[in-house]
Design a protein around this motif. Sequence first.
Motif, PDB file in Angstrom:
ATOM      1  N   CYS A 189       0.850  -1.192   0.000  1.00  0.00           N
ATOM      2  CA  CYS A 189       0.000   0.000   0.000  1.00  0.00           C
ATOM      3  C   CYS A 189       0.888   1.246   0.000  1.00  0.00           C
ATOM      4  O   CYS A 189       1.834   1.340   0.780  1.00  0.00           O
ATOM      5  CB  CYS A 189      -0.888   0.002   1.236  1.00  0.00           C
ATOM      6  SG  CYS A 189      -1.930   1.458   1.374  1.00  0.00           S
ATOM      7  N   GLU A 191      -0.015   4.304   0.826  1.00  0.00           N
ATOM      8  CA  GLU A 191      -0.428   5.329   1.803  1.00  0.00           C
ATOM      9  C   GLU A 191       0.696   5.555   2.807  1.00  0.00           C
ATOM     10  O   GLU A 191       1.422   4.627   3.166  1.00  0.00           O
ATOM     11  CB  GLU A 191      -1.688   4.879   2.545  1.00  0.00           C
ATOM     12  CG  GLU A 191      -2.938   4.800   1.700  1.00  0.00           C
ATOM     13  CD  GLU A 191      -3.486   6.166   1.328  1.00  0.00           C
ATOM     14  OE1 GLU A 191      -3.401   7.078   2.168  1.00  0.00           O
ATOM     15  OE2 GLU A 191      -3.972   6.311   0.195  1.00  0.00           O
ATOM     16  N   CYS A 194       1.751   3.167   5.786  1.00  0.00           N
ATOM     17  CA  CYS A 194       0.918   1.958   5.793  1.00  0.00           C
ATOM     18  C   CYS A 194       1.777   0.742   5.438  1.00  0.00           C
ATOM     19  O   CYS A 194       2.040  -0.095   6.292  1.00  0.00           O
ATOM     20  CB  CYS A 194      -0.258   2.081   4.842  1.00  0.00           C
ATOM     21  SG  CYS A 194      -1.296   0.601   4.848  1.00  0.00           S
ATOM     22  N   CYS A 203      -5.703  -3.111  -0.003  1.00  0.00           N
ATOM     23  CA  CYS A 203      -5.101  -2.961   1.314  1.00  0.00           C
ATOM     24  C   CYS A 203      -6.220  -3.173   2.337  1.00  0.00           C
ATOM     25  O   CYS A 203      -7.340  -2.708   2.139  1.00  0.00           O
ATOM     26  CB  CYS A 203      -4.501  -1.569   1.481  1.00  0.00           C
ATOM     27  SG  CYS A 203      -4.082  -1.148   3.184  1.00  0.00           S
ATOM     28  N   GLU A 205      -6.638  -1.812   5.048  1.00  0.00           N
ATOM     29  CA  GLU A 205      -7.018  -0.573   5.698  1.00  0.00           C
ATOM     30  C   GLU A 205      -7.584   0.422   4.680  1.00  0.00           C
ATOM     31  O   GLU A 205      -8.559   1.089   4.922  1.00  0.00           O
ATOM     32  CB  GLU A 205      -5.768   0.012   6.375  1.00  0.00           C
ATOM     33  CG  GLU A 205      -5.969   1.318   7.098  1.00  0.00           C
ATOM     34  CD  GLU A 205      -6.570   1.111   8.476  1.00  0.00           C
ATOM     35  OE1 GLU A 205      -6.451  -0.016   9.000  1.00  0.00           O
ATOM     36  OE2 GLU A 205      -7.182   2.060   8.996  1.00  0.00           O
ATOM     37  N   HIS A 206      -6.947   0.491   3.503  1.00  0.00           N
ATOM     38  CA  HIS A 206      -7.268   1.566   2.563  1.00  0.00           C
ATOM     39  C   HIS A 206      -8.015   1.115   1.307  1.00  0.00           C
ATOM     40  O   HIS A 206      -8.220   1.908   0.398  1.00  0.00           O
ATOM     41  CB  HIS A 206      -5.989   2.300   2.150  1.00  0.00           C
ATOM     42  CG  HIS A 206      -5.272   2.920   3.318  1.00  0.00           C
ATOM     43  ND1 HIS A 206      -4.150   2.361   3.892  1.00  0.00           N
ATOM     44  CD2 HIS A 206      -5.552   4.034   4.029  1.00  0.00           C
ATOM     45  CE1 HIS A 206      -3.754   3.115   4.903  1.00  0.00           C
ATOM     46  NE2 HIS A 206      -4.576   4.136   5.014  1.00  0.00           N
TER      47      HIS A 206
HETATM   48 ZN   LIG Z   1      -2.943   0.793   3.295  1.00  0.00          ZN
END
Ligand SMILES: [Zn+2]
Length: 309
Positions: A189, A191, A194, A203, A205-206
């Motif tokens: 990822c 980010e 991250c 991802c 999370e994202h």
């Molecule tokens: Zn991420």
Amino acid sequence: MSDVRQHADDIHEQFSDHIDVSVEDVEERLTTLVDEYKVPIDEARRSVTNHYLEEAGLEREDISGGDSEAANIEDVDEPEEWIDLTAKVIELWDPRSDSVAQVGLLGDPTGTIKFTKWAKSELPALEEGGVYELRNVVTDEYQGRYSVKLNSTTVIEELDEDLEVGNDTSEIEGALVDMQSGSGLIKRCPEDDCTRVLQNGRCNEHGEVEGEFDLRIKAVVDDGIDAHEVIFDKDATEELTGLSLEEAKEMAMDALDTTIVADEISEDIVGTYYRIEGPTFGRYVLADDVEELGGPADPEELLIKARSM
Ligand SMILES: [Zn+2]
């Protein structure tokens, strides 16, 4: 003292500073769940604890888990344990969230561990280089790496002494017997901070992101006594395999398949003997320094042995 009463006492102690509740109230709630609803005591305890957390408007991290015990950093191998540490603040990092007051690295003679101090805990600031007794911190785990959280029940006492910080470097000599999934050419990822490994372009999370290529190996190295999980980052992987990230990308593009990289690497390293040195993070050793050793290598036989452990 009955089991239920003991649990009631523990819970009462956790909340006595926060809300007006008697041991009898706690015991009654537990008894109802255990006797009438046949809930196992552990589950009943969790449920009653959650009830009082809600009533007090607190989070799980805000209450202590009962008696904390003095521990060494190297002994931290379980999440959600309440411990006391005597440790030196080796480094402070920039918190990346408003909910975190301080984040950094603690060390004691047995090793190092990440710490997080919650903003709402309103604890005094720790200084880089300072030595502290930290009572009632709670352990946490993320992807095999352990950390400790300083919370509103934590007591910090600065000590007027220096503390030698141990080197938690591991050295393993043995055969690389297996390469695990998630090795080879992977995507991370992009980010900030991250770096999670993407699964099918996503991802955790994202969500869906444009990943960035990286090289990594997760391997099992058997030293004849134990099987160790070792992670090679991009540099260590390039050094180990002689394959650069650019070459790996080209290889994958030619084959229209990224798994070819892992296959090639696996063929190259599984069954080979290495001396590997690097820091330990949870159950992983991060390979910093790798040397190929000569030695008998029958991967099939070693693999059978490793799997039987
Ligand atoms: Zn991420």
